[in-house]
Motif scaffolding. Structure first.
Motif, mmCIF file in Angstrom:
data_model
loop_
_atom_site.group_PDB
_atom_site.id
_atom_site.type_symbol
_atom_site.label_atom_id
_atom_site.label_comp_id
_atom_site.label_asym_id
_atom_site.label_seq_id
_atom_site.Cartn_x
_atom_site.Cartn_y
_atom_site.Cartn_z
ATOM 1 N N ASP A 96 -3.535 15.566 9.661
ATOM 2 C CA ASP A 96 -4.979 15.371 9.573
ATOM 3 C C ASP A 96 -5.305 14.221 8.629
ATOM 4 O O ASP A 96 -6.332 13.561 8.778
ATOM 5 C CB ASP A 96 -5.657 16.644 9.057
ATOM 6 C CG ASP A 96 -5.425 17.828 9.973
ATOM 7 O OD1 ASP A 96 -5.927 17.787 11.111
ATOM 8 O OD2 ASP A 96 -4.732 18.778 9.567
ATOM 9 N N LEU A 97 -4.428 14.008 7.643
ATOM 10 C CA LEU A 97 -4.628 12.964 6.642
ATOM 11 C C LEU A 97 -3.337 12.190 6.452
ATOM 12 O O LEU A 97 -2.268 12.785 6.264
ATOM 13 C CB LEU A 97 -5.051 13.581 5.299
ATOM 14 C CG LEU A 97 -5.143 12.639 4.096
ATOM 15 C CD1 LEU A 97 -6.264 11.616 4.279
ATOM 16 C CD2 LEU A 97 -5.354 13.433 2.800
ATOM 17 N N LEU A 98 -3.446 10.853 6.507
ATOM 18 C CA LEU A 98 -2.327 9.971 6.198
ATOM 19 C C LEU A 98 -2.575 9.382 4.816
ATOM 20 O O LEU A 98 -3.605 8.737 4.592
ATOM 21 C CB LEU A 98 -2.218 8.847 7.234
ATOM 22 C CG LEU A 98 -2.105 9.254 8.692
ATOM 23 C CD1 LEU A 98 -2.104 8.011 9.583
ATOM 24 C CD2 LEU A 98 -0.860 10.085 8.934
ATOM 25 N N LEU A 99 -1.653 9.611 3.902
ATOM 26 C CA LEU A 99 -1.799 9.148 2.525
ATOM 27 C C LEU A 99 -0.666 8.162 2.229
ATOM 28 O O LEU A 99 0.511 8.521 2.327
ATOM 29 C CB LEU A 99 -1.749 10.337 1.559
ATOM 30 C CG LEU A 99 -2.152 10.139 0.105
ATOM 31 C CD1 LEU A 99 -2.429 11.486 -0.554
ATOM 32 C CD2 LEU A 99 -1.111 9.383 -0.704
ATOM 33 N N PHE A 100 -1.029 6.944 1.888
ATOM 34 C CA PHE A 100 -0.043 5.897 1.610
ATOM 35 C C PHE A 100 0.014 5.662 0.104
ATOM 36 O O PHE A 100 -0.987 5.291 -0.513
ATOM 37 C CB PHE A 100 -0.410 4.602 2.334
ATOM 38 C CG PHE A 100 -0.372 4.724 3.831
ATOM 39 C CD1 PHE A 100 0.766 4.361 4.543
ATOM 40 C CD2 PHE A 100 -1.469 5.214 4.533
ATOM 41 C CE1 PHE A 100 0.807 4.482 5.931
ATOM 42 C CE2 PHE A 100 -1.441 5.341 5.911
ATOM 43 C CZ PHE A 100 -0.302 4.973 6.614
ATOM 44 N N ILE A 144 -5.920 7.278 3.594
ATOM 45 C CA ILE A 144 -6.272 6.838 2.250
ATOM 46 C C ILE A 144 -5.098 6.094 1.632
ATOM 47 O O ILE A 144 -3.941 6.490 1.807
ATOM 48 C CB ILE A 144 -6.698 8.027 1.358
ATOM 49 C CG1 ILE A 144 -7.149 7.537 -0.020
ATOM 50 C CG2 ILE A 144 -5.594 9.070 1.241
ATOM 51 C CD1 ILE A 144 -7.783 8.628 -0.865
ATOM 52 N N LEU A 145 -5.413 5.027 0.923
ATOM 53 C CA LEU A 145 -4.407 4.286 0.160
ATOM 54 C C LEU A 145 -4.494 4.702 -1.297
ATOM 55 O O LEU A 145 -5.578 4.692 -1.894
ATOM 56 C CB LEU A 145 -4.660 2.778 0.262
ATOM 57 C CG LEU A 145 -4.793 2.150 1.646
ATOM 58 C CD1 LEU A 145 -4.981 0.644 1.504
ATOM 59 C CD2 LEU A 145 -3.601 2.474 2.525
ATOM 60 N N SER A 146 -3.363 5.056 -1.883
ATOM 61 C CA SER A 146 -3.255 5.268 -3.324
ATOM 62 C C SER A 146 -2.252 4.237 -3.823
ATOM 63 O O SER A 146 -1.068 4.306 -3.496
ATOM 64 C CB SER A 146 -2.782 6.688 -3.644
ATOM 65 O OG SER A 146 -2.523 6.824 -5.034
ATOM 66 N N LEU A 147 -2.740 3.265 -4.577
ATOM 67 C CA LEU A 147 -1.869 2.164 -4.968
ATOM 68 C C LEU A 147 -1.987 1.843 -6.435
ATOM 69 O O LEU A 147 -2.976 2.175 -7.093
ATOM 70 C CB LEU A 147 -2.188 0.916 -4.145
ATOM 71 C CG LEU A 147 -3.584 0.310 -4.317
ATOM 72 C CD1 LEU A 147 -3.500 -1.217 -4.228
ATOM 73 C CD2 LEU A 147 -4.535 0.836 -3.236
ATOM 74 N N THR A 148 -0.951 1.195 -6.937
ATOM 75 C CA THR A 148 -0.949 0.712 -8.320
ATOM 76 C C THR A 148 -0.922 -0.810 -8.299
ATOM 77 O O THR A 148 -0.456 -1.430 -7.338
ATOM 78 C CB THR A 148 0.264 1.235 -9.095
ATOM 79 O OG1 THR A 148 1.469 0.779 -8.449
ATOM 80 C CG2 THR A 148 0.275 2.758 -9.146
ATOM 81 N N PRO A 187 -10.140 3.757 -1.396
ATOM 82 C CA PRO A 187 -8.798 3.760 -1.990
ATOM 83 C C PRO A 187 -8.797 4.319 -3.409
ATOM 84 O O PRO A 187 -9.808 4.256 -4.120
ATOM 85 C CB PRO A 187 -8.425 2.268 -1.997
ATOM 86 C CG PRO A 187 -9.748 1.570 -2.111
ATOM 87 C CD PRO A 187 -10.694 2.398 -1.278
ATOM 88 N N GLN A 188 -7.667 4.861 -3.795
ATOM 89 C CA GLN A 188 -7.440 5.278 -5.179
ATOM 90 C C GLN A 188 -6.582 4.205 -5.827
ATOM 91 O O GLN A 188 -5.405 4.056 -5.477
ATOM 92 C CB GLN A 188 -6.729 6.634 -5.233
ATOM 93 C CG GLN A 188 -6.516 7.163 -6.630
ATOM 94 C CD GLN A 188 -7.806 7.683 -7.258
ATOM 95 O OE1 GLN A 188 -8.805 7.899 -6.555
ATOM 96 N NE2 GLN A 188 -7.793 7.887 -8.562
ATOM 97 N N VAL A 189 -7.166 3.426 -6.729
ATOM 98 C CA VAL A 189 -6.438 2.321 -7.345
ATOM 99 C C VAL A 189 -6.167 2.648 -8.808
ATOM 100 O O VAL A 189 -7.101 2.895 -9.582
ATOM 101 C CB VAL A 189 -7.226 0.999 -7.242
ATOM 102 C CG1 VAL A 189 -6.381 -0.145 -7.785
ATOM 103 C CG2 VAL A 189 -7.641 0.725 -5.799
ATOM 104 N N SER A 190 -4.902 2.667 -9.174
ATOM 105 C CA SER A 190 -4.493 2.863 -10.571
ATOM 106 C C SER A 190 -4.106 1.492 -11.114
ATOM 107 O O SER A 190 -3.054 0.954 -10.765
ATOM 108 C CB SER A 190 -3.326 3.847 -10.650
ATOM 109 O OG SER A 190 -3.690 5.110 -10.113
#
Length: 231
Positions: A96-100, A144-148, A187-190
């Motif tokens: 249901d959710l693709l998280l990168f 959703i993209l979770s990236l640093t 996006p979740q950007v750290s």
């Protein structure tokens, strides 16, 4: 959200990295919610990022001229894609959710993750003509993209040396994931964990944990040019 299925596509070679910590937090938090979480660890799996003839079993549709996109499309329709591609496509189908989860490399994603998209999101599976953007074949899924980053938030602001980070996400979020029909979450950007204090890194992890707690209630972004480049 018991019963929801999440696929995390994770790209970092170091198990003790900050990216690994963010991935582990996502697994823990989403599992606590009752979600079924699957992780594709690209480096641990030694995932092949190159698009080659080995991706097609049997004869090519045009053996005189190898066009990967055309060959993969025909192979998908005939059930002749390599087993590693088929396995990943099955995970995508169920999610249901693709998280990168990944570190930004040269304003983009690591090559191994780009190769995952190149090989898995083939025509016929993720998109077709017609059958792209809002009518893409992954319609109904969220991504959703979770990236640093290496640079600070200020460096990636509209007035910073790099410019607004949203500009660099256009090819990934709009040109790939939205093209294939996914609804895109912000996006979740750290920013700059390597040069941040331990306290700052802890706050980044906590912010991600708190967001994941309500991730299923979030509204997708309007994935069009103004979101990335302004009015």
């Amino acid at each position: 959200m018991a019963g929801k299925k999440v696929l995390i596509i994770y790209a970092h070679p170091e198990p003790g990295s900050f990216n690994a910590a963010l991935k582990n937090v996502a697994v823990d938090e989403l599992s606590k919610q009752g979600c079924v979480v699957t992780v594709t660890d690209l480096y641990a799996a030694n995932f092949e990022p190159r698009t080659t003839r080995k991706d097609i079993a049997g004869a090519l549709c045009d053996p005189e001229h190898f066009n990967y996109g055309v060959a993969a499309h025909h192979a998908y329709k005939d059930g002749r894609l390599s087993c590693d591609i088929v396995a990943e496509q099955q995970k995508v189908c169920e999610a249901d959710l693709l998280l990168f989860q990944f570190p930004m490399y040269w304003y983009s994603m690591p090559a191994i993750m780009k190769g995952w998209m190149d090989r898995i999101f083939c025509q016929g599976f993720a998109f077709d003509f017609p059958g792209f953007f809002d009518d893409g074949l992954l319609k109904g899924k969220r991504a959703i993209l979770s990236l640093t980053t290496g640079g600070t938030a200020e460096m990636f602001s509209s007035t910073g040396v790099n410019g607004d980070i949203r500009r660099f996400l256009w090819p990934i979020q709009h040109g790939t994931l939205h093209f294939c029909g996914c609804q895109i979450l912000a996006p979740q950007v750290s920013f700059a964990p390597d040069t941040s204090s331990q306290e700052e890194r802890t706050k980044m992890v906590e912010a991600w944990t708190q967001r994941l707690a309500t991730i299923w209630q979030e509204e997708p972004i309007v994935c069009e040019a103004p979101w990335y480049f302004g009015q």
